[in-house]
Design an enzyme around this catalytic site. Structure first.
Site, PDB file in Angstrom:
ATOM      1  N   CYS A  93       1.039  -1.377  -0.028  1.00  0.00           N
ATOM      2  CA  CYS A  93       0.081  -0.002  -0.099  1.00  0.00           C
ATOM      3  C   CYS A  93       0.813   1.278   0.034  1.00  0.00           C
ATOM      4  CB  CYS A  93      -0.760   0.141   1.370  1.00  0.00           C
ATOM      5  SG  CYS A  93      -2.213   1.421   1.475  1.00  0.00           S
ATOM      6  N   CYS A 102      -0.956   3.530  -6.689  1.00  0.00           N
ATOM      7  CA  CYS A 102      -1.873   2.941  -5.677  1.00  0.00           C
ATOM      8  C   CYS A 102      -2.149   1.375  -5.983  1.00  0.00           C
ATOM      9  CB  CYS A 102      -3.149   3.758  -5.475  1.00  0.00           C
ATOM     10  SG  CYS A 102      -4.458   2.928  -4.518  1.00  0.00           S
TER      11      CYS A 102
HETATM   12  N1  DGL Z   1      -3.941   0.470  -1.981  1.00  0.00           N
HETATM   13  C1  DGL Z   1      -3.650   1.648  -1.389  1.00  0.00           C
HETATM   14  C2  DGL Z   1      -2.444   2.478  -1.897  1.00  0.00           C
HETATM   15  O1  DGL Z   1      -1.489   1.915  -2.461  1.00  0.00           O
HETATM   16  C3  DGL Z   1      -4.755   2.700  -0.650  1.00  0.00           C
HETATM   17  C4  DGL Z   1      -6.089   2.637  -0.969  1.00  0.00           C
HETATM   18  C5  DGL Z   1      -6.877   3.568   0.114  1.00  0.00           C
HETATM   19  O2  DGL Z   1      -7.178   3.140   0.960  1.00  0.00           O
HETATM   20  O3  DGL Z   1      -7.076   4.652  -0.262  1.00  0.00           O
HETATM   21  O4  DGL Z   1      -2.244   3.665  -1.885  1.00  0.00           O
END
Ligand code: DGL
Length: 256
Positions: free
Chosen positions: A70, A180
């Site tokens: 993430c 993301c």
């Molecule tokens: N999957 C996440 C990232 O790589 C975050 C998404 C979220 O919860 O806003 O930033």
């Protein structure tokens, strides 16, 4: 050797998918903080609390290393997590550096969550590598919602992306960075709506190579099939509760 993978939700499964393919010998614990997703539209303080609660839980399960699958969690907490815990902690950040290396005479557009783009870590990264000021960015929190709701073939997704991208003259761009992990589910639709010459890149493979190097395990060829390894090698937790792996199968189907 067991590695904990952590994301606010199902975005990090895109990293797990590639990791099962490239590092099939490892065991995995995947933690999705589905009670608190999305992170990217919330305050830094609140998200930090969520991250520490989740990571505490993951570390208590006895994993040998942790991968923050993430970008948002990495930008908020990776430094503090590394000073609190002894095991190796690998983070992810938008692949701005490779994008700049890739892009000749055109611009780079980084897509990420609002929180990632607002953080100092991102600003520091861009000011370090973007000497010619060719990097622009765009927050796309709507894609996180679509992915969590399993809305991929919905015309609303395409309408959202077309609207958000309309402010950019896309012919000026050479590379788009998916910063993301949730955004990787939308690769096909990005390909359809972006001009043909634009390259779409992400940080997944680079992160897995980093994990392999850290753990000193060899990378496999392209042979391993993520779905075959799911039953034996992956445990799933949804905000601290055991989860049903059918959820993973469902999302892997989008990536296959
Ligand atoms: N999957 C996440 C990232 O790589 C975050 C998404 C979220 O919860 O806003 O930033």
């Amino acid at each position: 050797m067991q590695v904990g993978f952590f994301d606010s939700g199902i975005g990090g499964l895109t990293v797990l998918y590639d990791s099962l393919r490239l590092l099939p010998e490892l065991e995995y614990l995947y933690y999705a903080d589905i009670e608190n997703v999305p992170y990217g539209t919330k305050s830094k303080e609140l998200v930090k609390e969520y991250i520490f609660t989740a990571v505490d839980f993951i570390i208590k399960q006895g994993v040998d290393a942790l991968l923050l699958a993430c970008n948002t969690a990495t930008s908020i907490a990776v430094r503090e997590l590394r000073s609190k815990y002894q095991i190796p902690i690998i983070g992810m950040e938008p692949a701005v550096k490779p994008a700049i290396r890739n892009t000749k005479e055109k611009r780079v557009l980084v897509l990420a969550t609002p929180l990632t783009l607002k953080e100092d870590k991102y600003e520091d990264l861009v000011s370090r590598v973007d000497q010619n000021h060719i990097v622009d960015s765009l927050p796309l929190p709507g894609l996180v919602e679509f992915a969590e709701n399993y809305e991929f073939h919905n015309p609303a997704v395409e309408a959202y992306l077309r609207k958000e991208l309309a402010v950019f003259d896309l012919d000026k761009y050479g590379t788009i960075v998916l910063g993301c992990t949730h955004f990787l589910y939308f690769k096909k639709i990005f390909r359809e709506i972006l001009p043909a010459g634009i390259e779409i890149i992400d940080g997944n493979e680079g992160t897995i190579r980093h994990l392999a190097k850290t753990l000193q395990v060899p990378l496999a060829g392209e042979g391993a099939r993520p779905l075959d390894l799911l039953p034996g090698q992956v445990s799933l937790y949804l905000s601290g509760e055991k989860g049903d792996k059918e959820l993973i199968e469902k999302y892997f189907a989008i990536l296959a």
